[in-house]
Design an enzyme around this catalytic site. Structure first.
Site, short mmCIF file in Angstrom:
data_model
loop_
_atom_site.label_atom_id
_atom_site.label_comp_id
_atom_site.label_asym_id
_atom_site.label_seq_id
_atom_site.Cartn_x
_atom_site.Cartn_y
_atom_site.Cartn_z
CE LYS A 1 -3.51 -0.13 2.85
NZ LYS A 1 -4.24 -0.09 4.36
CE LYS B 1 -6.22 -4.43 2.62
NZ LYS B 1 -5.37 -4.12 3.62
O1 G3H Z 1 -5.00 -2.56 6.14
C1 G3H Z 1 -4.45 -1.98 7.29
C2 G3H Z 1 -3.95 -0.76 7.22
O2 G3H Z 1 -3.01 -0.38 6.35
C3 G3H Z 1 -3.88 -0.10 8.58
O3 G3H Z 1 -3.46 1.12 8.56
P1 G3H Z 1 -3.60 2.30 9.87
O4 G3H Z 1 -3.16 1.40 11.19
O5 G3H Z 1 -2.81 3.29 9.49
O6 G3H Z 1 -5.11 2.18 10.10
#
Ligand code: G3H
Length: 262
Positions: free
Chosen positions: A27, A89
Site C-alpha cells: 500500500k 483489497k
Molecule cells: O490494512 C491495514 C491498514 O494499512 C492499517 O493502517 P492504519 O493502522 O494506519 O489504519
C-alpha cells in the site's frame, strides 16, 4: 489473531518479512486509507517476498476509488491481481453505488480472483452490504477507517458492532479482519471481538502512517499481539490464477444499467 502489516516498498517489506508478519499488505499510505502502489512496484515487491518469505500471504490495495468508478476499479483489480499477489483489497465506500460495486467484485471473484472487500466504518457499519458480500464467498472481509486522524476503529465503532461484524463474517465462512489506526492499548479490546486478523500501519510508524515503518515498533506490536493472542483460523496463500493479459471482464455488459444508475 494474525497480524497484517501494510508496507510501501522493498525495504519495509524486508523488515516485515524478517519480523515474521503473518500477512504483508502492499500500500502507499500517503495516498489515502487504501492508497495504491503502481502495479510495477507491487509486482517487484511481491517477487521479492516470494523469495524471502515464500509462505507469507501478500495482499495489495487498488487505491481509493469512489464506488461508482466501476470500470476503473475493475481494471485496477485485474492489474493488481496480475502482479502475483494472493489477495486484492478493495475499499467499499458507502454510497448509492456500493451494492453495484459488491456485485462487480463478486463477479471478479467468481472469475477466479481472490478479493477482500474493505468496508469503511467511519460513519457506521454497512450491515446490508456485509450481508450482500457474504453471498459472494470472498475469502475475507475487513473493516477499516478512512479518516485516520478522526480516531481509531475503536473510537468509531462499539464493542458490540465489532464483535457482531466478526461473528457474522465468520459464520458466513469468511475470515474477518479489523483495522483502522489501531494502537497497542487497543489490543485487548480488539481481541475480544475475535477477528481472524488485524491490520496495522500507523502504530508501526514513528509519526503518522505516511512515515517510514520502524522495525522496533513492529517488534513491539508483534510482542504485544503475542501476549493477547488466541488461536486464529488459517490464513493461507490463495491460489489465484494470474492472467497473462487482461481478458474480458465477466458481466461487464450486464452492468451497463447499474453503471447508468450510479
Ligand atoms: O490494512 C491495514 C491498514 O494499512 C492499517 O493502517 P492504519 O493502522 O494506519 O489504519
Amino acid at each position: 489473531m494474525k497480524i497484517l502489516v501494510s508496507v510501501r516498498d522493498a525495504e519495509e517489506a524486508r523488515i516485515a518479512a524478517r519480523a515474521g508478519v503473518d500477512l504483508i499488505d502492499l500500500k502507499e499510505p500517503s495516498r489515502g486509507a487504501l492508497g495504491g502502489l503502481p502495479p510495477e512496484a507491487i509486482a517487484s515487491i511481491t517477487a521479492l517476498l516470494r523469495r524471502i518469505a515464500p509462505a507469507t500471504p501478500v495482499s495489495a490495495t487498488i487505491g481509493d476509488w469512489p464506488a461508482d468508478a466501476l470500470e476503473a476499479i475493475t481494471r485496477q483489480v485485474r492489474a493488481v491481481a496480475a502482479c502475483g499477489v494472493d489477495y486484492v483489497k478493495v475499499g467499499v465506500l458507502p454510497g448509492p453505488c456500493s451494492r453495484a460495486l459488491i456485485a462487480r467484485l463478486g463477479e471478479l471473484q467468481a472469475g477466479g480472483l481472490a478479493l477482500v472487500p474493505v468496508f469503511i466504518a467511519d460513519h457506521g457499519l454497512p450491515d446490508a452490504l456485509v450481508g450482500q458480500a457474504l453471498a459472494h464467498r470472498f475469502p475475507a472481509l475487513m473493516l477499516d477507517t478512512q479518516d485516520k486522524r478522526a480516531g481509531s476503529l475503536m473510537d468509531v465503532t462499539g464493542a458490540d458492532e465489532r464483535a457482531g461484524f466478526v461473528a457474522r463474517v465468520q459464520a458466513g465462512g469468511a475470515l474477518a479482519g479489523l483495522s483502522g489506526a489501531l494502537r497497542l492499548h487497543h489490543l485487548a479490546r480488539l481481541g475480544e471481538a475475535g477477528p481472524d486478523f488485524a491490520g496495522f500501519r500507523s502504530v508501526v510508524c514513528r509519526q503518522d502512517r505516511a512515515a517510514t515503518l520502524e522495525a522496533s515498533r513492529l517488534a513491539d506490536l508483534i510482542a504485544a499481539v503475542a501476549a493477547t493472542r488466541r488461536p486464529g483460523r488459517r490464513l493461507e496463500r490463495a491460489q489465484m490464477p494470474m492472467p497473462q493479459s487482461p481478458g474480458p471482464v465477466p458481466g461487464v455488459g450486464g452492468h451497463a444499467t447499474l453503471d447508468a444508475v450510479c
